[in-house]
Enzyme design. Structure first.
Site, PDB file in Angstrom:
ATOM      1  N   SER A  70      31.965  29.743  41.194  1.00  0.00           N
ATOM      2  CA  SER A  70      30.909  30.616  41.707  1.00  0.00           C
ATOM      3  C   SER A  70      29.539  30.180  41.211  1.00  0.00           C
ATOM      4  O   SER A  70      29.266  30.157  40.017  1.00  0.00           O
ATOM      5  CB  SER A  70      31.173  32.044  41.259  1.00  0.00           C
ATOM      6  OG  SER A  70      30.018  32.820  41.489  1.00  0.00           O
ATOM      7  N   HIS A 108      31.535  28.251  45.815  1.00  0.00           N
ATOM      8  CA  HIS A 108      31.376  29.638  46.256  1.00  0.00           C
ATOM      9  C   HIS A 108      29.926  30.083  46.015  1.00  0.00           C
ATOM     10  O   HIS A 108      29.439  30.041  44.891  1.00  0.00           O
ATOM     11  CB  HIS A 108      32.340  30.517  45.449  1.00  0.00           C
ATOM     12  CG  HIS A 108      32.401  31.936  45.880  1.00  0.00           C
ATOM     13  ND1 HIS A 108      33.230  32.382  46.886  1.00  0.00           N
ATOM     14  CD2 HIS A 108      31.749  33.028  45.419  1.00  0.00           C
ATOM     15  CE1 HIS A 108      33.085  33.688  47.038  1.00  0.00           C
ATOM     16  NE2 HIS A 108      32.198  34.113  46.158  1.00  0.00           N
ATOM     17  N   ASP A 138      27.220  33.180  46.209  1.00  0.00           N
ATOM     18  CA  ASP A 138      27.140  34.644  46.284  1.00  0.00           C
ATOM     19  C   ASP A 138      25.744  35.091  46.690  1.00  0.00           C
ATOM     20  O   ASP A 138      24.815  35.037  45.887  1.00  0.00           O
ATOM     21  CB  ASP A 138      27.461  35.237  44.909  1.00  0.00           C
ATOM     22  CG  ASP A 138      28.926  35.127  44.561  1.00  0.00           C
ATOM     23  OD1 ASP A 138      29.744  35.645  45.328  1.00  0.00           O
ATOM     24  OD2 ASP A 138      29.237  34.525  43.519  1.00  0.00           O
ATOM     25  N   MET A 182      23.195  38.017  47.535  1.00  0.00           N
ATOM     26  CA  MET A 182      23.042  39.462  47.266  1.00  0.00           C
ATOM     27  C   MET A 182      21.657  39.915  47.695  1.00  0.00           C
ATOM     28  O   MET A 182      20.678  39.202  47.463  1.00  0.00           O
ATOM     29  CB  MET A 182      23.210  39.729  45.771  1.00  0.00           C
ATOM     30  CG  MET A 182      24.535  39.274  45.223  1.00  0.00           C
ATOM     31  SD  MET A 182      24.622  39.603  43.466  1.00  0.00           S
ATOM     32  CE  MET A 182      26.206  38.887  43.084  1.00  0.00           C
ATOM     33  N   HIS A 237      29.644  33.898  50.421  1.00  0.00           N
ATOM     34  CA  HIS A 237      30.042  35.307  50.355  1.00  0.00           C
ATOM     35  C   HIS A 237      28.780  36.166  50.431  1.00  0.00           C
ATOM     36  O   HIS A 237      27.981  36.185  49.495  1.00  0.00           O
ATOM     37  CB  HIS A 237      30.799  35.502  49.027  1.00  0.00           C
ATOM     38  CG  HIS A 237      31.137  36.920  48.696  1.00  0.00           C
ATOM     39  ND1 HIS A 237      31.494  37.323  47.431  1.00  0.00           N
ATOM     40  CD2 HIS A 237      31.197  38.043  49.469  1.00  0.00           C
ATOM     41  CE1 HIS A 237      31.745  38.610  47.432  1.00  0.00           C
ATOM     42  NE2 HIS A 237      31.570  39.084  48.649  1.00  0.00           N
ATOM     43  N   MET A 254      26.999  39.468  50.178  1.00  0.00           N
ATOM     44  CA  MET A 254      27.031  40.857  49.690  1.00  0.00           C
ATOM     45  C   MET A 254      25.734  41.509  50.138  1.00  0.00           C
ATOM     46  O   MET A 254      24.837  41.812  49.338  1.00  0.00           O
ATOM     47  CB  MET A 254      27.173  40.855  48.148  1.00  0.00           C
ATOM     48  CG  MET A 254      28.577  40.530  47.700  1.00  0.00           C
ATOM     49  SD  MET A 254      28.667  40.103  45.951  1.00  0.00           S
ATOM     50  CE  MET A 254      28.508  38.332  46.059  1.00  0.00           C
ATOM     51  N   MET A 277      37.771  41.679  46.023  1.00  0.00           N
ATOM     52  CA  MET A 277      36.879  41.692  44.856  1.00  0.00           C
ATOM     53  C   MET A 277      37.648  42.312  43.690  1.00  0.00           C
ATOM     54  O   MET A 277      38.180  43.416  43.795  1.00  0.00           O
ATOM     55  CB  MET A 277      35.610  42.499  45.146  1.00  0.00           C
ATOM     56  CG  MET A 277      34.613  41.804  46.071  1.00  0.00           C
ATOM     57  SD  MET A 277      34.147  40.145  45.548  1.00  0.00           S
ATOM     58  CE  MET A 277      33.381  40.450  43.954  1.00  0.00           C
ATOM     59  N   ASP A 335      37.917  37.169  43.507  1.00  0.00           N
ATOM     60  CA  ASP A 335      36.643  36.832  42.853  1.00  0.00           C
ATOM     61  C   ASP A 335      36.276  37.918  41.849  1.00  0.00           C
ATOM     62  O   ASP A 335      36.177  39.092  42.205  1.00  0.00           O
ATOM     63  CB  ASP A 335      35.566  36.722  43.948  1.00  0.00           C
ATOM     64  CG  ASP A 335      34.181  36.418  43.403  1.00  0.00           C
ATOM     65  OD1 ASP A 335      34.039  36.071  42.217  1.00  0.00           O
ATOM     66  OD2 ASP A 335      33.223  36.532  44.198  1.00  0.00           O
TER      67      ASP A 335
END
Ligand SMILES: O=C(CO)[C@H](O)[C@H](O)COP(=O)(O)O
Length: 222
Positions: free
Chosen positions: A8, A33, A35, A37, A66, A68, A137, A175
């Site tokens: 990540s 990966h 993330d 946000m 991913h 979010m 998650m 994750d």
């Protein structure tokens, strides 16, 4: 199916992104990966397209992004243009999840659906065949370095049964709090893709830690 390890980027050292990406390139990591946000869907802001576009140029591994964020469907085309292999959106953030999954496929990417720890796995029963991957998650999303939520093991078993019943090849990704202790138990429960942040980037030798993570894993069913 081999287990896939996807470090990540949330836990990377942004002061020297090139060094981190060189490490990922040298390692046995299968994917990277990312993330994303937005400070609304989760109480944190991470990075957006300029950072991922820069990473794309120097990272040899496929990008597993991913989101979010609320209304992730706004960014499907841009994510595809950026060269992502997988785009994962949250069940909780999509009003028309079926449509969003198809949009992702139409743009040539694989589609993942993420579930917060409190969302029942059963909510995905009617889209499981369309999703290439479900991300469970195992922490409340927003921050790296949190404690693994134990119910993820039970949730993985439930999801594995649901996938078998549907006859689909959907992958299970987990994750949050994935480390040398939780990884083998997760793979045993049926996880295919492990995302690990602080365990990898905080290790004295991250390349070796990624290899260990892969080798720690019990032999997988075929
Ligand atoms: O995305 C996350 C939270 O939103 C994850 O926790 C992160 O990707 C991995 O961090 P760690 O391995 O340190 O738990």
């Amino acid at each position: 199916m081999p287990t896939i390890v996807s470090p990540s980027m949330l836990s990377a050292n942004f002061a020297n992104l090139r060094a981190d990406m060189d490490m990922i390139n040298r390692s046995e990591a299968d994917w990277l990966h990312c993330d994303v946000m937005d400070g609304t869907f989760v109480p944190n802001i991470s990075f957006g397209f300029p950072v991922m576009e820069a990473v794309r140029k120097i990272c040899d591994k496929p990008l597993d992004v991913h989101f979010m964020i609320t209304q992730p469907e706004r960014y499907v085309t841009r994510t595809a243009k950026m060269g992502a292999m997988m785009m994962t959106v949250h069940y909780e953030a999509c009003v028309h999840l079926n449509r969003t999954i198809h949009q992702i496929h139409e743009e040539g990417m694989r589609a993942g659906v993420a579930l917060n720890p409190s969302t029942p796995v059963a909510m995905l029963e009617d889209v499981i065949e369309d999703a290439d991957m479900v991300l469970l998650m195992s922490v409340n999303p927003g921050f790296g370095g949190q404690k693994f939520i134990e119910s993820t093991i039970r949730r993985t078993h439930t999801l594995r049964r649901m996938i078998a019943e549907s006859g689909s090849n959907t992958l299970i990704q987990v994750d949050g709090g994935v480390n040398g202790e939780t990884a083998p138990r997760l793979v045993d429960a049926g996880v295919d893709v492990l995302v690990s942040g602080s365990y990898v980037f905080g290790a004295p030798n991250p390349v070796e830690t990624i290899s260990k993570l892969k080798s720690l894993l019990p032999a997988k069913r075929l």
